[in-house]
Each structure stands twice: as structure tokens, then as C-alpha cells.
Design an enzyme around this catalytic site. Structure first.
Site, PDB file in Angstrom:
ATOM      1  N   ARG A   1      83.922  36.286  24.762  1.00  0.00           N
ATOM      2  CA  ARG A   1      84.746  37.456  24.459  1.00  0.00           C
ATOM      3  C   ARG A   1      86.109  37.025  23.951  1.00  0.00           C
ATOM      4  NH1 ARG A   1      85.750  41.720  28.816  1.00  0.00           N
ATOM      5  NH2 ARG A   1      86.353  39.890  30.016  1.00  0.00           N
TER       6      ARG A   1
ATOM      7  N   SER B   1      84.675  28.298  31.603  1.00  0.00           N
ATOM      8  CA  SER B   1      84.004  28.190  32.911  1.00  0.00           C
ATOM      9  C   SER B   1      83.010  27.032  32.975  1.00  0.00           C
ATOM     10  CB  SER B   1      83.290  29.499  33.232  1.00  0.00           C
ATOM     11  OG  SER B   1      84.183  30.555  33.102  1.00  0.00           O
TER      12      SER B   1
ATOM     13  N   ASP C   1      87.243  30.451  35.749  1.00  0.00           N
ATOM     14  CA  ASP C   1      87.050  31.884  36.042  1.00  0.00           C
ATOM     15  C   ASP C   1      87.519  32.272  37.451  1.00  0.00           C
ATOM     16  OD1 ASP C   1      85.018  30.395  37.123  1.00  0.00           O
ATOM     17  OD2 ASP C   1      83.392  31.722  36.532  1.00  0.00           O
TER      18      ASP C   1
END
Length: 894
Positions: free
Chosen positions: A522, A583, A637
Site C-alpha cells: 500500500r 515487515s 509492523d
């Protein structure tokens, strides 16, 4: 000719369908009261739990003794079940008459008498050293605490033994048996109704309701256990003995009770009690007919030609005579001879009228039973949330056996009153004797099964000291991981993140964020204003060819996506600070410097491992001539989760993820971080706690099921802690336990389940669904049937127990890790009490019905000096990355 007096009497004794429907409603209300803890005392129907929670499945086998206490005799039986679906049990029995002085004497004498009968019976066929289990049929009103712990409430049926009421009847019988030095264990006590239900069960379809219409009347049925509030048991079903003979001991039956019934009640040994039974039971029907005939004779409607005084004597007309009058092919002749025996001289018309009265009294008994049965069926149907209920009903007692029409009326009226239920009436075969043996055999099967289940699950049930030990080990590994010299020895990496502060609310501005953690990534723009954060984002797919291609291609692709996003958002002209959520395991060398240690999650782009991912991104921007890129922070994350919750709650200094994987981070004092220069302030440490125990320190917690799961993963021996806790593995642990249960013949009757052999067939989301409170076990059955597992009701109770055990352990282990973290923070800060918030994300934590609660409760016990609040993160990886950038920019402001 119609005689108005006779018509009036018949009308009074006929109950119209509307009245039966109202009666059914009252009975359902009374049943609900009887089952509820608050209202129980106000109910006329006692709704007594029997602690029988399972139906026979046909595998029961062995020799079982039964002692049945009857009206005036003791019956001893030996029943041999062959495990053939209980088709043809072998039964031997002997009857011993009970002397009157024993029925009215001391309790001790009665139980001693029963034990002596047993001794005599056993002498006939058994070697003295053989142990027998025994079922005890004790047809009196009792309060049951367990299958083998039962207190007598009150005697009836002519018994009055001193010193028994309020005592444990099983204990009294066992003591008497032990005094006789017999090798017999009393396993179960039940009343005759339950025995009827158990013998009427067929392999293909269990019998879940039973009715007895004998001298007295009663019923029982399989209720949803969570509705039986008098008992702690909450899963599965339990047989409830309704004691419906007492229904209407308040005023509920006043519309049905006739003057004849009132007279019968007044002359009975317990006026005002057992009102329903007095309308239905065969002990009373002869008396009701007699009172009707007395009234009609007084009105000169019958026996005008003879003196009917004889009918004033109690019990001159017996119920069996009433039944013969109705049943006999030549009813008229039978009626005449019965009446003549009493010294009456009946006319043809008298015989006709007596027949009519007998018929209506017995039909009323059947119709009232039907109303009661309909109440039970509708209650079952509603509490199971079914549209239709199809069920077998076991029936026993002389009224049903000796009167052909009784069953027909019962069936048809029940059908009218409960049209949503289909019933099959099954006449019980020796319900009390054989039934008691089956109840006992089922109890033994369940006890064996319970032992097996506990043996399989006990390694997964962690004690308080087990959890304290895990907490201490986690603390030890954390300390090792923070030390410069000891870091390499620790299984918990304790990676510095260079995030030095959580948001304080003064952050302002526009930031870009990237979130790369899987095949979708994203790009976001985050605008932080005084009292709000607003975001716009776009998801881009990374093709497999790029994931598994070269690093150059991967990072080129990422830059192209950023440019596309900036174009769409009209941000091409601005140079915004960017936070990068990456991540994958990294060694951070600064806030904007992170070296990739290894790819996970199916990524394998070449030329990246060992490189600084921020530099790779900047190089790609150069290549693409995109100069408006200012990467200020690279974030894991877990840290993003902490930061995004930290914006809403300044006390949030811990991040936790419990989803497909698990990890945690927290704010550590700089002076304790040996792997980074400087002693002032704090830094967020990414623990990478999923690998806790990879050095063997958790081997005592690992079960054989965990080992089987670990061996089949792509990284055996790695991320051991994660494999006990996270969503990716819990379903697999459950699957291996279920396979072991099938092998031990505890589950699915030991039938092989090929589908269960498939890896990952039992998904972790099934655990979440199966464990929802109040989810009818029917839904659990549906989940199992989708997996081609032909589960019985009891199987679904067991599967739920396995799921609960596995997910509880996961939550408790997570809590033990968290306890080590919060206790360390408290000690670091020299506080008596730490108040802190944990920002948390992940599907397991969010979706599982009990995980968060179990985690919080366990944490409270393990770290009593810490007050910990859990705050669910909304979009940690996107918003969190932007906030790390925002805090960094705030810190950099002059």
C-alpha cells in the site's frame, strides 16, 4: 336417548384443543422456571438434572448389575451388553419381596436388605472376586448432584424408611454393599423415566424424550446443558427429569379439574399434591370413573333399577377393569360382568353409559399427556433453534401398554399441538432394568473417554507455575538479547528500531507511508492535523515474477507505484517525509537504515539480503529520476501498531501483534540497550519474540502435537514460540489432537477420517467460530460435516473442548511473554505500580471470541503490579509508519 346429565358429565371431562394449547403454554412457562436458577423455587415442575449427558452409541459392552427398587419388591438383574448396538442384551434376574416391616422401618435395614438380595443373586453365577459396576433404579423424588451422588427428597409409594431423607442414597447403598464384602461399585442412580429413554434409543436415531404413564406419570428429555442453570455443566446436553406429575399444584389446572377430580384428590393420601398425575396416572382413573358413576346414580341417570351404594366404597373399581371395558372386543359383555361382580344390575343403556365414561376419562389422560409432550417438544425445538424437530419418544407404563387407543390419541393430539415436531413413539423394552444397565454402561464409557481425553490434553493445560517459568525465561532471553556480548546467544533478537519517542500530539503535516509485508503493498498519504488524522491510500499488487525476480526490478516496481499514487493525489510537486513499513526481519542501524536479514512470506528477490532496504529504495528513485522522495524512517509492523495507538493514547508504549504470526515491541531505557551507543532517553525495541525458544529453552512446554506441526513447516526448529501462539498454526495443532483422539477411539467412534489427514484442512478461523459462546453445537456439527467428519452431538462437545484448550494455551503463553515485558518496564522505571497501554493488532486477537479476555486475565495474575490496557490498532502499518516519520520530523525541528 341422550341423557342431559350424562352429556354434562362427558362434556366436563372432555378438554377442547384450545384449552390443551393454553395448557401447553403454561407447561412451557413452568419448564423454563424450573430450569432457571432464579425462578426454580417457584416452579411446580422441578426439572431435575440427571447428570446423564450422553446417549448410548451401541458400542457399550460388558456385564452390568442393576438393582431396582419397586412397589413392594427388589429386582436384581445382570445385563450383558455385547457392543452390537444393544440389539440383544442377555438378561438374568431375580425378584425378592420386601417385607412390610422393612418398607416402614429404618433406612439402614432397607439398604442392608438390598445388599443381601444382591449377595444371594450373585452367588448364583459369579466368581467371588469379580468386580461389577451397578446401576440403581430408585423411583423417588431426589436431588441429584452427580450421577453417583443423590439425596432423597421424599418417600412415596408406601415407603417410609427413617433416616434416609436428605441423605446420599448411593452412599447408603455402597456402605451396605461393602459391609456384605461384595465387589460391586454403584456407578449411577436414576429414575425409571430415564431408563425408558435409554432403552428406546436405536443406533441410527437416539431417543431423546421418554414418558411413563403408569400408576404415576413422569417424563424426561435431553435439554441443552447451558439452559440447565442448576448445574455448572455448560456444553452439550443433559437429560432432565421433569417431575411433571406435580404440574398444576398451583392453580394452573383449575379450568380442567372437575368436581370428580376434586373428590379423588380429597380422598388421596396427599391432597393438593401431584394434581397433574391425578388426572393422568392409572392409580386414579378407576377412582375418577367411580365418582362420575356415583354422581350420575344420584341424579338417577344410571342404575335406576339397583342400589348403587357399593360405588361409595373407595377403590371398588380398578383402572385395569376400566381398560378392559374399553378394550374388549365384546365391550358390552365385559362391562356387564364387571358391574354385576359389584352386585349391580345394569341395563343395556347403563352399560353403554359406563363405557362412554370410561372412554372419556382415559382419552382425557392421553390428551393431557399429549399437551405435556408437545410442551417438551416445542421447548426442545426452540432451544435448538430448529425449524423442524424429528425425535423418538420412548413410552412405558400400563396405560400405554394395556390400552391400544392411548398411543393413537397421544400421537395425533401431539401432532396438532406441536405441528413443527415429528415424533415416533417407541414402546420401551424393560426400560428400568435394561435401561439402568445402559445408563451405567454409558457412564463407564464416558469415564474411560474422559480419562483418555484428559491424558491427551493435560500436556497443553499449563499451570500457574508453568506460566511463571515461561515469564522468567522470556525475561532472561530479553536481558541476553539487550547485552552487547550476549546478544548472539539469545533466541529473542531485541532489535533496536531507533524510534526514540511515541507521539505527543504536537505532530503536524503531510507524510507518505509505504507498507510492504506481503504480495499486496500500500501507498498512503497521511495528513496529521491538530485533532485528526486523515488518510488516502491505494493498494498495488506485486506480480510473483517480481517477488521472485531481482531486487532491482522489485524496487523499480515500488517506485513506479509511488509515482502513480503521487500523480493521482496531485502530490508530484511536494517532497513529503516518508515512513516505510517493511515487515521482514531487519537489523536496524538507524531510523532510516535497515539491513535485510532474510526474506520470508514467499519473497526471494535477489541481491537484497544483507543490503540496506532504504538505500535500495533511494537507488531505484535515482534510476527512475524521481527526486521527490525523502525516506525518514523504516519501521516494523509491530512498531507501527504501537505508534498508531500511541497517537490516541500517550500511555501506549508497547506494540503487540497476534495474527498469522506474533511479535512485540516496547520502549526500553537507552542505558539497557548495549547494542547501541548512548545512554539517554528511551528506544523502541523490536523483540522478534516469535523465535523465543529456538535455543531449546521452551522444550518442556512443547508437546508431541507441537513437534508434529513444527516438522511439517517450511522452517522446522525456527519461530518456536510463534508456532504455539499464532493463527497460522493453531488449526494444525487441533487437527493433530483430533487425529490422536480418533486413533484412541474417543472421537467419531474411532472411524477413520481421511479428510483429517490433509494439512491445514482445519483452519484457525474454525476455532474462532466453534468457541463462540451460545453458538448452538448444531453449528459446530455443520462445520465438522463440511469437513466430511460425521460427528455426533457428543463429538462436537469434544472438538469444542480441544479448540478451547489450544487457544487458551496460546493466550496464556502470550500473556506470559507480555508479563515479562511489563514487569521489566516497571522495574526499569523504579515504580511500585506501572500503568501502561498495549497497542495490539492481528486477526487472532481481533476475531477470536475469548483470546483477548484470556490474555488479559492471565496477564493480570502474572503481573499484578502492572495495570495494562489493550487498545486495538486501526491500521498500524500505514498510519504508524507515517507517525514514526512525523515524530522524527518533530524531533528534528530546531
Amino acid at each position: 336417548a341422550h341423557c342431559p346429565q350424562v352429556q354434562k358429565a362427558l362434556r366436563a371431562l372432555t378438554v377442547p384443543l384450545e384449552t390443551l394449547q393454553v395448557l401447553k403454554g403454561h407447561m412451557m412457562q413452568d419448564m423454563r422456571k424450573g430450569l432457571s436458577r432464579q425462578m426454580h423455587a417457584q416452579a411446580t415442575m422441578q426439572m431435575l438434572p440427571t447428570f446423564i449427558c450422553s446417549m448410548p452409541d451401541g458400542t457399550e459392552k460388558g456385564d452390568l448389575l442393576v438393582v431396582e427398587l419397586c412397589q413392594n419388591y427388589v429386582r436384581t438383574l445382570c445385563v450383558t451388553l455385547l457392543g452390537d448396538g444393544n440389539q440383544r442384551p442377555q438378561v438374568m434376574y431375580k425378584i425378592f419381596d420386601i417385607p412390610m416391616n422393612i418398607m416402614q422401618g429404618k433406612g439402614e435395614a432397607l439398604f442392608s436388605f438390598i445388599a443381601k438380595c444382591l449377595r444371594q443373586f450373585l452367588a448364583g453365577f459369579s466368581s467371588p472376586q469379580r468386580r461389577f459396576p451397578l446401576g440403581f433404579v430408585f423411583p423417588f423424588s431426589c436431588k441429584q448432584m452427580r450421577l453417583d451422588k443423590v439425596e432423597l427428597i421424599s418417600w412415596s409409594k408406601g415407603f417410609k424408611c427413617a433416616g434416609v431423607e436428605g441423605k446420599d442414597v448411593v452412599q447408603l447403598l455402597q456402605s451396605a454393599i461393602d459391609k456384605e464384602e461384595l465387589y460391586v461399585d454403584v456407578v449411577a442412580l436414576m429414575n425409571d423415566t430415564v431408563g425408558t429413554m435409554m432403552t428406546s434409543s436405536k443406533e441410527d436415531k437416539a431417543c431423546e424424550v421418554a414418558i411413563i404413564v403408569d400408576a404415576g406419570t413422569n417424563s424426561c428429555f435431553m435439554a441443552e446443558a447451558q439452559l440447565v442453570e442448576m448445574v455448572e455443566e455448560t456444553s452439550g446436553r443433559m437429560c432432565v427429569n421433569t417431575e411433571w406429575g406435580c404440574f398444576g399444584d398451583d392453580t394452573t389446572l383449575s379450568g380442567i379439574v372437575t368436581t370428580y377430580d376434586q373428590r379423588v384428590d380429597k380422598e388421596s393420601s396427599n391432597p393438593g399434591k401431584k394434581r397433574f398425575e391425578k388426572l393422568v396416572g392409572s392409580l386414579y382413573l378407576g377412582e375418577i370413573v367411580r365418582h362420575v358413576l356415583v354422581a350420575l346414580a344420584a341424579e338417577k341417570a344410571v342404575f335406576t333399577g339397583s342400589n348403587a351404594g357399593i360405588l361409595r366404597n373407595k377403590d371398588v373399581l380398578k383402572t385395569h377393569q376400566v381398560l378392559e371395558i374399553i378394550n374388549h372386543e365384546d365391550g358390552m359383555a365385559k362391562t356387564r360382568s364387571t358391574l354385576e361382580t359389584l352386585g349391580l344390575r345394569p341395563s343395556e343403556r347403563d352399560c353403554c353409559r359406563v363405557q362412554q365414561v370410561c372412554r372419556v376419562v382415559v382419552s382425557r389422560s392421553a390428551a393431557l399427556c399429549a399437551a405435556g409432550l408437545a410442551a417438551i417438544l416445542t421447548h426442545m425445538c426452540q432451544s435448538r433453534q430448529l425449524e423442524q424437530l424429528s425425535v423418538n419418544v420412548g413410552v412405558d407404563g400400563e396405560l400405554y401398554r394395556d390400552h391400544t387407543r392411548f398411543g393413537e390419541i397421544l400421537q395425533s393430539v401431539t401432532g396438532l399441538l406441536a405441528p413443527e415436531c415429528t415424533i415416533t413413539l417407541l414402546p420401551s423394552v424393560d426400560g428400568t432394568g435394561r435401561g439402568a444397565a445402559i445408563v451405567t454402561a454409558v457412564a463407564l464409557r464416558l469415564a474411560d473417554q474422559r480419562r483418555e481425553v484428559d491424558q491427551l490434553l493435560s500436556p497443553l493445560r499449563l499451570s500457574h507455575s508453568d506460566l511463571q517459568r515461561v515469564q522468567a525465561l522470556m525475561r532472561q532471553e530479553m536481558d541476553l538479547g539487550l547485552g552487547k556480548e550476549t546478544n548472539a546467544r539469545s533466541s529473542v533478537r531485541m532489535l533496536p528500531t531507533y524510534v526514540r519517542a511515541t507521539p505527543d500530539g504536537t505532530e503536524r503535516g503531510e507524510f507518505l507511508a509505504l507498507d510492504l509485508g506481503g504480495t499486496n503493498f500500500r501507498v498512503l498519504v497521511v495528513r496529521v492535523a491538530e485533532d485528526s488524522i486523515c488518510m488516502a491510500s491505494e493498494i498495488y499488487v506485486i506480480p510473483t515474477s517480481i517477488i521472485q525476480g531481482t531486487g532491482v526490478a522489485l524496487f523499480n516496481h515500488i517506485i513506479e507505484c509511488i509515482m502513480d499514487f503521487q500523480l493521482k493525489q496531485d502530490l508530484m510537486e511536494q517532497i513529503l517525509p516518508l515512513g516505510f513499513t517493511f515487515s521482514f526481519p531487519c537489523q536496524q542501524l538507524g531510523l532510516d537504515k535497515a539491513v535485510l536479514l532474510n526474506w520470508t512470506k514467499g519473497f526471494s528477490a535477489s541481491g537484497c539480503v544483507g543490503q540496506d532496504v532504504v538505500q535500495l529504495l533511494r537507488d531505484a528513485a535515482q534510476r527512475k529520476q524521481h527526486f521527490a522522495l525523502n525516506v525518514v524512517a523504516v519501521v516494523n509492523d509491530t512498531v507501527g501498531t504501537m505508534m498508531s495507538c500511541g497517537y490516541d493514547d500517550p500511555k501506549c508504549e508497547i506494540g503487540l501483534i497476534v495474527g498469522t504470526g506474533t511479535n512485540a515491541c516496547y520502549m526500553e531505557e537507552m542505558q539497557n540497550v548495549g547494542t547501541v551507543e548512548g545512554n539517554d532517553g528511551r528506544m523502541c525495541i523490536n523483540m522478534e519474540w516469535g523465535a523465543f525458544g529456538d535455543n531449546g529453552c521452551l522444550d518442556h512446554i512443547f508437546t508431541k502435537f507441537d513437534q508434529m506441526v513444527d516438522e511439517k513447516t517450511i522452517n522446522p526448529g525456527k519461530q518456536r514460540f510463534e508456532k504455539l501462539i499464532s493463527g497460522m498454526y493453531l488449526g494444525e495443532i487441533v487437527r493433530y489432537i483430533l487425529l490422536a483422539m480418533v486413533e484412541k477411539r474417543v472421537l467419531f467412534r474411532g472411524k477413520p477420517c481421511p479428510k483429517l489427514q490433509t494439512k491445514d484442512i482445519f483452519q484457525t478461523k474454525f476455532l474462532s467460530t466453534i468457541e463462540i459462546d451460545g453458538l448452538a453445537l448444531r453449528k459446530v456439527l455443520a462445520i465438522l460435516r463440511d469437513l466430511d467428519l460425521h460427528a455426533s452431538f457428543e463429538d462436537s462437545v469434544l472438538v469444542r473442548e480441544v479448540c478451547q484448550t489450544v487457544s487458551l494455551r496460546a493466550a496464556q503463553l502470550c500473556a506470559a511473554g507480555m508479563a515479562a515485558v511489563v514487569e521489566k518496564m516497571r522495574e526499569n522505571r523504579g515504580l511500585d505500580q506501572l500503568v501502561v497501554t498495549v497497542g495490539v493488532d492481528g486477526t487472532l486477537y481481533k476475531m477470536h471470541p475469548h483470546f483477548s479476555q484470556n490474555l488479559q486475565q492471565t496477564l493480570q495474575v502474572l503481573a499484578p503490579k502492572c495495570t495494562v490496557t489493550f487498545l486495538q490498532s486501526e491500521d498500524g502499518s500505514g498510519k504508524g509508519a507515517a507517525l514514526v516519520a512525523a515524530v522524527a520530523c518533530r524531533k528534528a525541528r530546531p
